[in-house]
Design a protein around this motif. Sequence first.
Motif, PDB file in Angstrom:
ATOM      1  N   ASP A  25       7.788  56.817 108.714  1.00 13.85           N
ATOM      2  CA  ASP A  25       9.233  56.848 108.923  1.00 13.85           C
ATOM      3  C   ASP A  25       9.920  57.776 107.926  1.00 13.85           C
ATOM      4  O   ASP A  25      10.807  58.560 108.298  1.00 13.85           O
ATOM      5  CB  ASP A  25       9.815  55.441 108.804  1.00 13.85           C
ATOM      6  N   LEU A  26       9.530  57.712 106.674  1.00 10.88           N
ATOM      7  CA  LEU A  26      10.165  58.553 105.660  1.00 10.88           C
ATOM      8  C   LEU A  26       9.780  60.023 105.825  1.00 10.88           C
ATOM      9  O   LEU A  26      10.606  60.911 105.574  1.00 10.88           O
ATOM     10  CB  LEU A  26       9.803  58.055 104.268  1.00 10.88           C
ATOM     11  N   ALA A  27       8.550  60.289 106.253  1.00 12.28           N
ATOM     12  CA  ALA A  27       8.159  61.677 106.516  1.00 12.28           C
ATOM     13  C   ALA A  27       8.969  62.243 107.687  1.00 12.28           C
ATOM     14  O   ALA A  27       9.430  63.387 107.650  1.00 12.28           O
ATOM     15  CB  ALA A  27       6.662  61.752 106.800  1.00 12.28           C
ATOM     16  N   GLU A  28       9.148  61.432 108.738  1.00 12.52           N
ATOM     17  CA  GLU A  28       9.931  61.869 109.886  1.00 12.52           C
ATOM     18  C   GLU A  28      11.389  62.094 109.497  1.00 12.52           C
ATOM     19  O   GLU A  28      12.016  63.085 109.916  1.00 12.52           O
ATOM     20  CB  GLU A  28       9.842  60.830 111.005  1.00 12.52           C
ATOM     21  N   PHE A  29      11.953  61.215 108.706  1.00 13.94           N
ATOM     22  CA  PHE A  29      13.342  61.381 108.295  1.00 13.94           C
ATOM     23  C   PHE A  29      13.514  62.648 107.453  1.00 13.94           C
ATOM     24  O   PHE A  29      14.509  63.380 107.609  1.00 13.94           O
ATOM     25  CB  PHE A  29      13.795  60.162 107.494  1.00 13.94           C
ATOM     26  N   THR A  30      12.571  62.927 106.563  1.00 13.39           N
ATOM     27  CA  THR A  30      12.649  64.130 105.736  1.00 13.39           C
ATOM     28  C   THR A  30      12.623  65.389 106.593  1.00 13.39           C
ATOM     29  O   THR A  30      13.398  66.332 106.367  1.00 13.39           O
ATOM     30  CB  THR A  30      11.495  64.153 104.731  1.00 13.39           C
ATOM     31  N   PHE A  31      11.728  65.404 107.582  1.00 10.11           N
ATOM     32  CA  PHE A  31      11.678  66.545 108.497  1.00 10.11           C
ATOM     33  C   PHE A  31      13.017  66.730 109.213  1.00 10.11           C
ATOM     34  O   PHE A  31      13.524  67.850 109.328  1.00 10.11           O
ATOM     35  CB  PHE A  31      10.552  66.333 109.515  1.00 10.11           C
ATOM     36  N   ARG A  32      13.602  65.654 109.698  1.00  7.29           N
ATOM     37  CA  ARG A  32      14.889  65.745 110.405  1.00  7.29           C
ATOM     38  C   ARG A  32      15.987  66.277 109.498  1.00  7.29           C
ATOM     39  O   ARG A  32      16.838  67.066 109.928  1.00  7.29           O
ATOM     40  CB  ARG A  32      15.281  64.372 110.944  1.00  7.29           C
ATOM     41  N   GLN A  33      15.985  65.859 108.236  1.00  4.01           N
ATOM     42  CA  GLN A  33      17.022  66.304 107.309  1.00  4.01           C
ATOM     43  C   GLN A  33      16.892  67.793 106.999  1.00  4.01           C
ATOM     44  O   GLN A  33      17.899  68.501 106.907  1.00  4.01           O
ATOM     45  CB  GLN A  33      16.951  65.485 106.020  1.00  4.01           C
ATOM     46  N   ARG A  81      15.510  70.044 109.016  1.00  8.44           N
ATOM     47  CA  ARG A  81      15.901  70.741 110.249  1.00  8.44           C
ATOM     48  C   ARG A  81      17.411  70.708 110.428  1.00  8.44           C
ATOM     49  O   ARG A  81      18.023  71.712 110.830  1.00  8.44           O
ATOM     50  CB  ARG A  81      15.214  70.100 111.450  1.00  8.44           C
ATOM     51  N   ARG A  82      18.044  69.581 110.128  1.00  4.44           N
ATOM     52  CA  ARG A  82      19.492  69.484 110.260  1.00  4.44           C
ATOM     53  C   ARG A  82      20.196  70.464 109.314  1.00  4.44           C
ATOM     54  O   ARG A  82      21.249  71.010 109.648  1.00  4.44           O
ATOM     55  CB  ARG A  82      19.934  68.044 109.979  1.00  4.44           C
TER      56      ARG A  82
END
Length: 292
Positions: A269-277, A279-280
């Motif tokens: 979950d934290l790896a996915e959130f970091t990727f999204r941030q 990219r954002r």
Amino acid sequence: MSFGQGEPQWDPWKSGSQQPQWSDQGGGTPDWAALAEQSETRNKRRRVLFIAGGALATVAIGAAVAVAVVSADGDAEASNNPANDLPSSASIPSASDTAEPSFAPTSAPPPLDPKDFISSAKKDTAPLSTESLFPGSQLTMGESVYKKGPTASTTDCASVAQGSLDKVLTNNDCTRVMRVTYTKDGVAVTVGVALFDTEAQAVKAKKDADAKSIVKSLSGDGVPEFCRTAICRSTTNSYGRYAYFTLAGFTNDKDVTEKDSAVFSTGDDLAEFTFRQIRRRGEAQASAAANE
């Protein structure tokens, strides 16, 4: 009663037959000359009517033909004009006299690629901090809510690395590492985001990392030390000029096994959130550049 008797019939071709007697109101003999004159008058009248009717029919047919000619030519007056009365060629518009219509291009320019803005330090110029990358006091991913703990940032990349990670970061010219820790139900995960000048350097750092390339866990603000001596689960990824690492384990420093799905899901979950941030961040800069 018998119908065979009566006055003898007059037959002009039989001798001896008597001509019937004609009578009028006066009982006198008919005026044969007057009758002949009346008959001749009637015959003349029929001939006159016939001739007049023929003339009218001829006129009607001629008129119909004239109408047909006018309709076909479109201009009765022009159809009677000689050829030398037509307008000169200089006054007749030609197809070349009319300019071709021109249209401005309607296709929109291709949209800016957000990844371009986070693939090099030259274009990735927006302000960056641990707070902008990991805002707020908690994080919700699906049905899971993670409490945000301590944060840190340093330009000494090797100082926040364990195992072989310090060499990986140093050899690829890491410029900065930001860290944050989240906790949930006795599980803690530290995320480390390493910055490089180019995407190529970040990709190579990811490739050079191995199972012993581990980011150092970050404790404090109510989070005890974890994953310093115990076995923990780590991940390595990159996007643009960023390489990011996770280290997840138990806050009681218990070893993590393959059966500990909560630790794996927290790290993912934290790896996915970091990727999204990350990219954002690229999307925000691309949008700002498109509106300039």
